[in-house]
Motif scaffolding. Structure first.
Motif, PDB file in Angstrom:
ATOM      1  N   THR A  58      78.758  82.508  -2.011  1.00  0.00           N
ATOM      2  CA  THR A  58      77.702  82.776  -2.998  1.00  0.00           C
ATOM      3  C   THR A  58      78.225  82.824  -4.429  1.00  0.00           C
ATOM      4  O   THR A  58      77.471  83.139  -5.346  1.00  0.00           O
ATOM      5  CB  THR A  58      77.001  84.110  -2.681  1.00  0.00           C
ATOM      6  OG1 THR A  58      77.966  85.167  -2.750  1.00  0.00           O
ATOM      7  CG2 THR A  58      76.351  84.071  -1.315  1.00  0.00           C
ATOM      8  N   ASN A  61      76.237  81.223  -7.194  1.00  0.00           N
ATOM      9  CA  ASN A  61      74.851  81.671  -7.342  1.00  0.00           C
ATOM     10  C   ASN A  61      74.678  82.645  -8.504  1.00  0.00           C
ATOM     11  O   ASN A  61      73.558  82.968  -8.878  1.00  0.00           O
ATOM     12  CB  ASN A  61      74.361  82.360  -6.066  1.00  0.00           C
ATOM     13  CG  ASN A  61      74.336  81.424  -4.883  1.00  0.00           C
ATOM     14  OD1 ASN A  61      74.387  80.214  -5.030  1.00  0.00           O
ATOM     15  ND2 ASN A  61      74.271  81.976  -3.702  1.00  0.00           N
ATOM     16  N   CYS A  71      69.675  80.863  -7.670  1.00  0.00           N
ATOM     17  CA  CYS A  71      69.641  79.541  -7.063  1.00  0.00           C
ATOM     18  C   CYS A  71      70.669  79.524  -5.938  1.00  0.00           C
ATOM     19  O   CYS A  71      71.871  79.579  -6.200  1.00  0.00           O
ATOM     20  CB  CYS A  71      69.972  78.468  -8.093  1.00  0.00           C
ATOM     21  SG  CYS A  71      68.818  78.407  -9.458  1.00  0.00           S
ATOM     22  N   TYR A  72      70.209  79.488  -4.711  1.00  0.00           N
ATOM     23  CA  TYR A  72      71.106  79.491  -3.563  1.00  0.00           C
ATOM     24  C   TYR A  72      71.690  78.094  -3.397  1.00  0.00           C
ATOM     25  O   TYR A  72      71.041  77.183  -2.939  1.00  0.00           O
ATOM     26  CB  TYR A  72      70.367  79.938  -2.304  1.00  0.00           C
ATOM     27  CG  TYR A  72      69.939  81.380  -2.395  1.00  0.00           C
ATOM     28  CD1 TYR A  72      70.840  82.390  -2.083  1.00  0.00           C
ATOM     29  CD2 TYR A  72      68.669  81.734  -2.810  1.00  0.00           C
ATOM     30  CE1 TYR A  72      70.471  83.719  -2.178  1.00  0.00           C
ATOM     31  CE2 TYR A  72      68.289  83.063  -2.906  1.00  0.00           C
ATOM     32  CZ  TYR A  72      69.196  84.050  -2.591  1.00  0.00           C
ATOM     33  OH  TYR A  72      68.857  85.361  -2.687  1.00  0.00           O
ATOM     34  N   LYS A  73      72.947  77.931  -3.791  1.00  0.00           N
ATOM     35  CA  LYS A  73      73.578  76.619  -3.826  1.00  0.00           C
ATOM     36  C   LYS A  73      74.386  76.298  -2.581  1.00  0.00           C
ATOM     37  O   LYS A  73      74.885  75.190  -2.439  1.00  0.00           O
ATOM     38  CB  LYS A  73      74.473  76.520  -5.053  1.00  0.00           C
ATOM     39  CG  LYS A  73      73.701  76.669  -6.357  1.00  0.00           C
ATOM     40  CD  LYS A  73      74.616  76.624  -7.539  1.00  0.00           C
ATOM     41  CE  LYS A  73      73.806  76.839  -8.811  1.00  0.00           C
ATOM     42  NZ  LYS A  73      74.643  76.862  -9.991  1.00  0.00           N
ATOM     43  N   GLU A  74      74.543  77.262  -1.653  1.00  0.00           N
ATOM     44  CA  GLU A  74      75.393  77.004  -0.495  1.00  0.00           C
ATOM     45  C   GLU A  74      74.702  76.161   0.569  1.00  0.00           C
ATOM     46  O   GLU A  74      75.343  75.704   1.508  1.00  0.00           O
ATOM     47  CB  GLU A  74      75.938  78.297   0.105  1.00  0.00           C
ATOM     48  CG  GLU A  74      74.911  79.256   0.639  1.00  0.00           C
ATOM     49  CD  GLU A  74      74.485  80.323  -0.357  1.00  0.00           C
ATOM     50  OE1 GLU A  74      74.402  80.022  -1.565  1.00  0.00           O
ATOM     51  OE2 GLU A  74      74.206  81.440   0.069  1.00  0.00           O
ATOM     52  N   VAL A  78      75.794  78.821   4.817  1.00  0.00           N
ATOM     53  CA  VAL A  78      75.594  80.240   4.545  1.00  0.00           C
ATOM     54  C   VAL A  78      76.511  81.050   5.451  1.00  0.00           C
ATOM     55  O   VAL A  78      76.708  80.718   6.618  1.00  0.00           O
ATOM     56  CB  VAL A  78      74.116  80.625   4.799  1.00  0.00           C
ATOM     57  CG1 VAL A  78      73.898  82.109   4.617  1.00  0.00           C
ATOM     58  CG2 VAL A  78      73.207  79.840   3.889  1.00  0.00           C
TER      59      VAL A  78
END
Length: 90
Positions: A58, A61, A71-74, A78
């Motif tokens: 994370t 983020n 903004c969840y970029k993974e 996860v």
């Protein structure tokens, strides 16, 4: 991931009194081990402790954007999936 400065001060004071001290941190998430010694017990725990905050899935983020949106970029990577990727920092 860091503890508060007061918590580090407490650990330092206890270690000054007895350098053969074991520090046990009881928390629901990983914390930085940089000031707590050389041992990382993550191999035996139900979650992974990254070496550095930058090694967390994370990391990118934060901080949030100008609207305080995360903004969840993974994507699909996860949690443990991030560390199971080839080339991940494990």
């Amino acid at each position: 991931m860091d503890l508060t400065p007061y918590q580090y001060d407490l650990v330092d004071a206890v270690l000054a009194a007895n350098p053969n001290t074991v520090v046990v941190n009881y928390s629901g998430s990983p914390v930085s081990m940089s000031a707590l010694g050389n041992k990382n017990p993550s191999e035996c725990l139900q979650f992974t402790w990254p070496w550095r905050l930058k090694d967390s899935p994370t990391f990118e983020n934060w901080p949030t954007n100008d609207n305080d949106e995360i903004c969840y970029k993974e994507g699909l990577f996860v949690g443990y999936r991030y560390y199971d990727q080839p080339g991940s920092p494990t």
